[in-house]
Design an enzyme around this catalytic site. Structure first.
Site, PDB file in Angstrom:
ATOM      1  CE  LYS A  22      38.408  40.965  34.985  1.00  0.00           C
ATOM      2  NZ  LYS A  22      39.130  42.029  34.272  1.00  0.00           N
ATOM      3  CG  ASN A  23      39.434  42.287  30.662  1.00  0.00           C
ATOM      4  OD1 ASN A  23      38.750  42.347  31.698  1.00  0.00           O
ATOM      5  ND2 ASN A  23      40.750  42.406  30.677  1.00  0.00           N
ATOM      6  CB  CYS A 117      43.054  45.842  39.597  1.00  0.00           C
ATOM      7  SG  CYS A 117      42.509  44.134  39.674  1.00  0.00           S
ATOM      8  NE  ARG A 122      42.314  50.625  35.717  1.00  0.00           N
ATOM      9  CZ  ARG A 122      41.885  49.356  35.728  1.00  0.00           C
ATOM     10  NH1 ARG A 122      41.752  48.711  36.868  1.00  0.00           N
ATOM     11  NH2 ARG A 122      41.609  48.737  34.602  1.00  0.00           N
ATOM     12  CG  ASP A 305      45.381  42.418  31.762  1.00  0.00           C
ATOM     13  OD1 ASP A 305      45.791  43.411  32.402  1.00  0.00           O
ATOM     14  OD2 ASP A 305      44.361  42.445  31.060  1.00  0.00           O
ATOM     15  NE  ARG A 397      37.422  42.475  40.215  1.00  0.00           N
ATOM     16  CZ  ARG A 397      38.489  43.116  39.726  1.00  0.00           C
ATOM     17  NH1 ARG A 397      39.513  43.372  40.487  1.00  0.00           N
ATOM     18  NH2 ARG A 397      38.502  43.516  38.481  1.00  0.00           N
TER      19      ARG A 397
END
Ligand code: EPU
Length: 419
Positions: A22-23, A117, A122, A305, A397
């Site tokens: 994903k990232n 999230c 952030r 994560d 997601r």
């Protein structure tokens, strides 16, 4: 709305394939828009909502995009806007990569501040510091970041904190800057290397990704290429932890075992067996896993994560475990949900102390964020009785086909619509 209904207590056995990261994908898709010639063909794209969100965003900016069967075809020669302001942009964190990509391509970017999230403050000060060092004027007003430059000029940038996002974002902008850009104190996550490899396939000149220093020699243009995204380290870690938690014997395929070493090492320390074999890792659980201490750190340390899924496993491991969450100050929102299921956890700031219990019991719980959602699914798989997890849009997601993958291993998870 949908929820996951989990009939717990079943061991997990068998094998599953891990999807693309994903990232990495959410950075590579925006990176593709820098190409002013040709078409990008990108494989191993995970089928997750964050990817579809980026797909809509770059389509809105004028690119021709098609994502089917885990393959993306992107023609960004038609890109005609530097203004990313759709609702989708505000939904996801990774839309900040549009700033670096558009600044590189057009020397101008206007991007709504990204969401993501709720795991703590952030900031993007390090991204902005990098763009400014390259010669851009950056303003942040009413939730909109505007960056523009007559030209970008390579320079030395020393990041104050190790940031995945800032490393990638500044790398994106610097690929088309004049001269050499040196980035120091950069993040070394596998997806940093993957994005650099993708940019190099498009014609960039980036060296050192995966080490503390990245050197980017600016080129005049990037062109389309063919590329395949690396496997998802975090998805793999989540299934490895679930296997250990459920008393199972699970092989995760399509992984790079080196990326999983910090997770494998913790599982071995707890008493599980972890066997690496080429592109697979097999996890064989033991009846009595023992608690361990964990501190989340940038790669190659233990990934933040995976902290939340791991905390579920620690709930049923013997003795006391301590988690020190050093990356995000607010990544323990799943703890209240685990307590509803019988876990014994105390949180003080960034430290969670977990005392192992014999079992968890099914309950109605919430996915408070993406990885918290995975933690609750694992809790449901371990628990006696039925667990219902709501707010699963967070899980969708980032985890493709989560119930199908777990059910293939012997779990009993149903996706149920409700109003
Ligand atoms: N930070 C700053 N200033 C900045 C940027 C970051 O102080 O300009 C701080 C953050 O507050 C945090 C630390 O630096 O304390 C690390 O943040 P980083 O920039 O590395 O995180 P990110 O790029 O926003 C990505 C992943 C996260 C993952 C982190 C850390 C994406 C889209 N997100 O976020 O993934 O937790 O790196 O590895 O790549 C997830 O997948 O569940 C997720 C949250």
């Amino acid at each position: 709305m949908e929820k996951l209904v989990i009939n717990g207590g079943k061991p997990l056995c068998g094998s599953i394939d891990i999807s693309g990261a994903k990232n990495a994908a959410v950075a590579i898709l925006p990176a593709a828009i820098i190409a002013s010639k040709g078409t990008c063909y990108i494989d191993n794209i995970p089928n997750i909502e964050d990817v579809h969100c980026i797909e809509r965003i770059i389509e809105n900016l004028g690119c021709k995009v098609s994502i089917k069967d885990n393959s993306a075809v992107i023609d960004s020669t038609t890109l005609n806007s530097y203004n990313a302001n759709s609702e989708d942009v505000k939904k996801m964190r990774a839309s900040y990569y549009l700033i670096g990509a558009l600044l590189g391509r057009f020397k101008k970017a206007r991007v709504e501040m990204p969401g993501g999230c709720p795991i703590g403050v952030r900031p993007i000060d390090q991204h902005i510091k990098g763009f400014e060092a390259l010669g851009a004027k950056v303003t942040l007003e009413d939730g909109v970041v505007t960056a523009e430059a007559d030209k970008l000029i390579g320079t030395n940038i020393f990041f104050d904190v190790v940031s995945v996002g800032a490393t990638i974002n500044v790398m994106l902008a610097a690929t088309l800057a004049e001269g050499i850009t040196t980035l120091e104190n950069v993040a070394k996550e596998p997806h940093i290397v993957d994005v650099a490899n993708f940019l190099n396939s498009m014609g960039a000149n980036i060296k050192g990704a995966g080490t503390d220093i990245i050197r980017i020699t600016g080129v005049e243009e990037l062109k389309g290429c063919s590329y395949s995204v690396i496997p998802d380290q975090i998805e793999a870690g989540t299934y490895m932890i679930a296997a250990a938690a459920c008393g199972g014997d699970v092989t995760v395929n399509n992984v790079i075992p080196k990326h999983l070493e910090s997770i494998s090492a913790k599982l071995i320390e707890m008493g599980a067996e972890v066997i690496e074999n080429g592109e697979s890792v097999r996890v064989i659980s033991s009846k009595n896993l023992k608690g361990v201490n964990i501190k989340t750190l940038p790669y190659p340390g233990f990934p933040t994560d995976v902290q939340q899924p791991m905390s579920t496993l620690l709930c049923i491991s013997t003795g006391t475990s301590i988690i020190n969450e050093s990356i995000w100050e607010s990544r323990f929102k799943h703890v209240d949900e685990l307590i509803k299921m019988g876990a014994c956890i105390k949180v003080d700031g960034r430290i969670a102390t977990i005392v192992g219990v014999d079992k968890l019991k099914g309950a109605k719980v919430e996915a408070t964020d993406l990885r918290a959602g995975a933690a609750m699914v694992i809790a449901g798989l371990i628990a006696e009785g039925v667990t219902e997890v709501i707010n699963i849009e967070h899980i969708d997601r980032g985890y493709p086909y989560i119930e199908n993958k777990f059910n293939k291993l012997g779990a009993d998870i149903k996706r149920v619509s409700y109003s």
